[in-house]
Motif scaffolding. Structure first.
Motif, short mmCIF file in Angstrom:
data_model
loop_
_atom_site.label_atom_id
_atom_site.label_comp_id
_atom_site.label_asym_id
_atom_site.label_seq_id
_atom_site.Cartn_x
_atom_site.Cartn_y
_atom_site.Cartn_z
N TRP A 90 0.81 -1.22 0.00
CA TRP A 90 0.00 0.00 0.00
C TRP A 90 0.85 1.28 0.00
N LEU A 94 -0.01 4.02 -2.55
CA LEU A 94 -1.12 4.89 -2.18
C LEU A 94 -0.63 6.06 -1.33
N LYS A 146 1.19 8.52 -3.67
CA LYS A 146 0.49 9.23 -4.73
C LYS A 146 -0.94 9.65 -4.41
N LEU A 147 -1.63 8.93 -3.50
CA LEU A 147 -3.06 9.20 -3.27
C LEU A 147 -3.25 10.38 -2.33
N ARG A 156 -5.16 16.64 3.04
CA ARG A 156 -4.12 17.01 2.07
C ARG A 156 -4.03 18.53 1.86
N ARG A 174 1.08 16.51 1.36
CA ARG A 174 1.11 15.09 1.00
C ARG A 174 1.62 14.21 2.12
N TRP A 194 -0.86 12.01 5.61
CA TRP A 194 -0.79 10.57 5.86
C TRP A 194 -0.18 10.27 7.23
N TRP A 236 -2.64 6.28 -13.64
CA TRP A 236 -2.31 6.26 -12.21
C TRP A 236 -1.66 4.93 -11.82
N SER A 261 1.99 5.00 -10.38
CA SER A 261 2.07 4.77 -8.94
C SER A 261 2.53 3.36 -8.57
#
Length: 456
Positions: free
Chosen positions: A72, A75, A78-79, A85, A90, A94, A250, A254
């Motif tokens: 993961w 994620l 990139k997510l 956010r 970025r 998280w 993506w 990613s």
């Protein structure tokens, strides 16, 4: 000449005063706290609750979350997280989310008695492990993104210092708090462990405050060559349904690009590097699961273990981490990588000798001190080496792959450590873990030859 060496030594130590090194001290604390509560302290708790050694060994498989975090990590790389956010950026978004998950899991564990509901304890431990592994992904990426290569050894050392301070708090601290909360009661007191784990959950606030204070590292402006291919493909296939084009782009950027980038940079030698990564800490990890049950079976009390293993021993690890950072800067990372692997394997033999010494505080102090000193040297060199292998465009994903590889096979093998002790006994088990380090020395030598030829 002597004064010149002294001056050079002080200049080498100045790197630890860098603001980025200080930030990594606190983030290291946040990373180390949940790890100890999942393994060392939890194994002591489970043993007091009369959980079998074999079951405690199987509980260590919870740590496989750290070994598969690369799944993961794209994620995390990139997510974008909604709401968080735009507010934090970025990396920090998280980081805050994972820290909140750790606090939630620790509170749940505090209110669970493993003697009554072992399954619930296991599920909550999995939650903490998942969120802790995610936090590790972000911290590692932040460390790599925020500083140039020459600072990485120092950042690794201060990270390890914070990490080991957390081990004192979550190891010795949890045992001391549990002992204090138990008062005059003897035997297993579940309420004492509840107080200890609630206290540890509150201390995660240190990591949360750090996350809110630090600045977001700059994101690379130009897309990597591999991702540019995805951008070009999306432009050439704009006639396709937009959701399909965006999803395909993506996935390529990613999930595929981070791993393809590593393979393209190191080609067939990538296999050698991955095998070394996957086995470097095998001696320590396989032994570590049985360390606390070993102390219990030798008759050491919580207070004795806290005083020696969880305080003095961890202080020696801090010394080893600091020494490793300085020596890696002075003599090179690969040399210290070999020295750390050799020392880690040799010190495992001291545990075998300790089985014959029995309940002896001096033996415990000497063995734990030497083992932790060598572990600190090895770990600081290893973190710096792993950081040097990453591409800053994929720092979260690639470092997560490396650190996952570091834990995957050793953690799986460690799950059988309780069975091995029951079968062959502690002395033979410790000798076996030392022998596991011999192939690692050969791999470090081969990797060193390749890395040196690559820089020539």
């Amino acid at each position: 000449m002597f004064s010149q060496h002294i001056k050079t030594g002080w200049q080498a130590l100045e790197v630890y005063r860098h603001p980025k090194a200080i930030v990594l001290l606190f983030l290291g604390f946040s990373a180390g706290l949940p790890l100890m509560l999942l393994f060392s302290s939890l194994s002591f708790w489970l043993r007091e609750a009369d959980v079998s050694r074999a079951t405690i060994g199987f509980f260590s498989w919870i740590g496989l979350a750290y070994s598969i975090k690369w799944i993961w990590s794209p994620l995390v790389d990139k997510l974008p997280l909604p709401i968080l956010r735009p507010l934090l950026g970025r990396r920090r978004s998280w980081l805050l989310l994972s820290q909140a998950g750790i606090v939630t899991g620790l509170v749940g564990m505090a209110f669970t008695d493993p003697a009554q509901n072992l399954e619930r304890m296991a599920l909550l431990a999995v939650l903490v492990a998942f969120c802790s592994a995610t936090q590790d992904i972000v911290i590692d990426a932040y460390r790599i993104d925020t500083a140039e290569q020459k600072l990485q050894a120092a950042l690794a050392a201060t990270y390890m210092t914070g990490y080991r301070i957390a081990m004192i708090v979550a190891g010795a601290g949890a045992l001391v708090v549990a002992g204090f909360a138990a008062g005059d009661q003897t035997g297993y007191v579940p309420q004492a462990w509840m107080v200890a784990y609630l206290t540890m959950a509150a201390l995660m606030g240190i990591g949360i405050v750090t996350t809110l204070i630090i600045s977001e590292p700059a994101k690379p402006t130009a897309p990597p060559v591999l991702e540019q291919r995805a951008i070009n493909w999306m432009a050439n296939n704009a006639h396709l349904p937009t959701p399909v084009v965006k999803l395909a782009g993506w996935i390529y950027g990613s999930l595929i690009c981070p791993f393809a980038d590593f393979i393209l940079r190191y080609r067939w030698q990538a296999l050698l590097l991955l095998v070394l990564i996957g086995t470097y800490r095998i001696s320590d990890i396989v032994l570590g699961i049985m360390a606390n049950p070993f102390y219990v079976d030798l008759g050491f009390t919580k207070q004795e273990v806290a005083a020696v293993s969880k305080v003095y021993g961890v202080i020696m690890t801090l010394a080893g981490a600091g020494l490793g950072g300085v020596l890696a800067t002075r003599f090179g990372i690969m040399r210290m990588l070999f020295a750390g692997a050799l020392l880690s394997a040799l010190t495992n033999l001291l545990f075998a000798a300790m089985t014959y010494a029995g309940h002896d505080i001096l033996w415990l102090t000497a063995v734990i001190s030497l083992d932790n000193l060598s572990g600190g040297i090895a770990t600081s060199a290893f973190i710096a080496w792993l950081s040097s292998l990453t591409n800053v465009n994929y720092s979260a994903t690639q470092y997560a792959l490396f650190s996952s590889m570091m834990l995957l096979f050793p953690k799986f093998l460690a799950g059988f450590s309780g069975v091995a002790v029951d079968s062959i006994g502690y002395p033979q088990f410790f000798i076996m873990t030392a022998l596991l380090g011999v192939p690692v020395l050969v791999l470090v030598w081969l990797a060193s030859k390749y890395m040196n030829s690559k820089t020539d």
